[in-house]
Design a protein around this motif. Sequence first.
Motif, short mmCIF file in Angstrom:
data_model
loop_
_atom_site.label_atom_id
_atom_site.label_comp_id
_atom_site.label_asym_id
_atom_site.label_seq_id
_atom_site.Cartn_x
_atom_site.Cartn_y
_atom_site.Cartn_z
N LEU A 1 0.81 -1.23 0.00
CA LEU A 1 0.00 0.00 0.00
C LEU A 1 0.84 1.27 0.00
O LEU A 1 0.31 2.37 -0.15
CB LEU A 1 -0.95 0.03 1.21
CG LEU A 1 -2.13 -0.93 1.17
CD1 LEU A 1 -2.97 -0.78 2.43
CD2 LEU A 1 -2.97 -0.69 -0.07
N GLU B 1 -1.67 5.54 -0.56
CA GLU B 1 -2.45 6.03 0.58
C GLU B 1 -3.73 6.75 0.15
O GLU B 1 -4.74 6.68 0.86
CB GLU B 1 -1.60 6.98 1.45
CG GLU B 1 -0.47 6.32 2.20
CD GLU B 1 0.84 6.26 1.43
OE1 GLU B 1 1.87 5.92 2.04
OE2 GLU B 1 0.85 6.54 0.21
N ILE C 1 -7.01 4.76 0.15
CA ILE C 1 -7.60 4.27 1.41
C ILE C 1 -8.79 5.14 1.78
O ILE C 1 -8.64 6.34 1.97
CB ILE C 1 -6.55 4.25 2.54
CG1 ILE C 1 -5.39 3.32 2.18
CG2 ILE C 1 -7.19 3.84 3.86
CD1 ILE C 1 -4.22 3.37 3.13
N SER C 2 -9.96 4.52 1.88
CA SER C 2 -11.16 5.27 2.24
C SER C 2 -11.49 5.15 3.73
O SER C 2 -12.12 6.04 4.30
CB SER C 2 -12.36 4.81 1.41
OG SER C 2 -12.62 3.44 1.66
N LYS C 3 -11.04 4.07 4.36
CA LYS C 3 -11.37 3.84 5.77
C LYS C 3 -10.34 2.89 6.36
O LYS C 3 -9.78 2.05 5.64
CB LYS C 3 -12.77 3.23 5.84
CG LYS C 3 -13.29 2.94 7.20
CD LYS C 3 -14.69 2.37 7.10
CE LYS C 3 -14.95 1.42 8.24
NZ LYS C 3 -16.20 0.70 8.11
N ILE C 4 -10.11 2.98 7.66
CA ILE C 4 -9.20 2.08 8.37
C ILE C 4 -9.92 1.52 9.58
O ILE C 4 -10.60 2.25 10.30
CB ILE C 4 -7.91 2.81 8.81
CG1 ILE C 4 -7.09 3.19 7.59
CG2 ILE C 4 -7.09 1.95 9.75
CD1 ILE C 4 -5.84 3.97 7.92
N ALA D 1 -7.44 -2.05 5.99
CA ALA D 1 -7.65 -0.82 5.24
C ALA D 1 -8.69 -1.14 4.17
O ALA D 1 -8.68 -2.21 3.58
CB ALA D 1 -6.35 -0.35 4.58
N LEU E 1 -10.18 -0.01 0.58
CA LEU E 1 -9.85 0.74 -0.63
C LEU E 1 -11.05 0.77 -1.54
O LEU E 1 -11.67 -0.27 -1.79
CB LEU E 1 -8.68 0.08 -1.39
CG LEU E 1 -7.43 -0.30 -0.60
CD1 LEU E 1 -6.45 -1.01 -1.52
CD2 LEU E 1 -6.80 0.91 0.01
N THR F 1 -15.40 -1.92 -2.85
CA THR F 1 -14.61 -1.70 -1.65
C THR F 1 -13.85 -2.98 -1.36
O THR F 1 -14.45 -4.05 -1.22
CB THR F 1 -15.50 -1.31 -0.46
OG1 THR F 1 -16.20 -0.12 -0.80
CG2 THR F 1 -14.67 -1.07 0.79
N LYS G 1 -10.90 -4.96 0.99
CA LYS G 1 -10.21 -4.97 2.27
C LYS G 1 -8.82 -5.57 2.10
O LYS G 1 -8.69 -6.63 1.49
CB LYS G 1 -10.97 -5.80 3.30
CG LYS G 1 -12.31 -5.25 3.68
CD LYS G 1 -12.93 -6.03 4.81
CE LYS G 1 -13.52 -7.32 4.30
NZ LYS G 1 -14.31 -8.04 5.30
N LEU H 1 -3.59 -3.83 6.94
CA LEU H 1 -2.78 -2.65 7.27
C LEU H 1 -2.70 -2.54 8.79
O LEU H 1 -3.71 -2.40 9.47
CB LEU H 1 -3.41 -1.38 6.70
CG LEU H 1 -2.74 -0.06 7.12
CD1 LEU H 1 -1.31 0.02 6.58
CD2 LEU H 1 -3.55 1.13 6.66
#
Length: 171
Positions: free
Chosen positions: A130, A134, A137-140, A147, A149, A159, A161, A164
């Motif tokens: 990754l 960066e 990345i929409s959410k962690i 992460a 994506l 989306t 996964k 990360l």
Amino acid sequence: MALYVIQVIGGKEQHVCDLVKRQLNDMIEDCFVPRREVMRRAEGQWTTIRETLFPGYLFVETKEIQHVMERLAHIPAFTRLLGVGDEKVIPLSQDEVAWLTALMKPLDKVVEMSTGVIEGDQVIVTDGPLRGYEALISKIDRHKRLAFLDMRMFGRTKTIKVGLEIVRKHA
């Protein structure tokens, strides 16, 4: 050579991929199921496991898609080539192939775990596939070490996964 996506029943990806390799070996370059490394907690210990990156899909590389389509009908499992409408099968775009190639290790087709830090509200990936991506990345989920994506894949936004691990966070 183009990369095509075959939809299969979830959980049967590797089995169907093995069937495709055996029965269509003369007309395909490669058949694979992309995987991702993620961390799971079992009995108090974090361990790295491998999961299917796109459940219900496998990828086949070929020049002879018409012959592959005809022979897929003889495989004793549900298989459907993805495309536009019912009659037109289209390969993955160059952007989609480039994205997959950049993230996966070429031999085992695995997206390995990445590590990173959070500085303020910005994620900085320090190691792993990754790194440099960066912006995707929409959410962690720090607790599950994932992460999310948002990627343009299969002709729509999906989306995805990937693993990360955030090793530290600065305010």
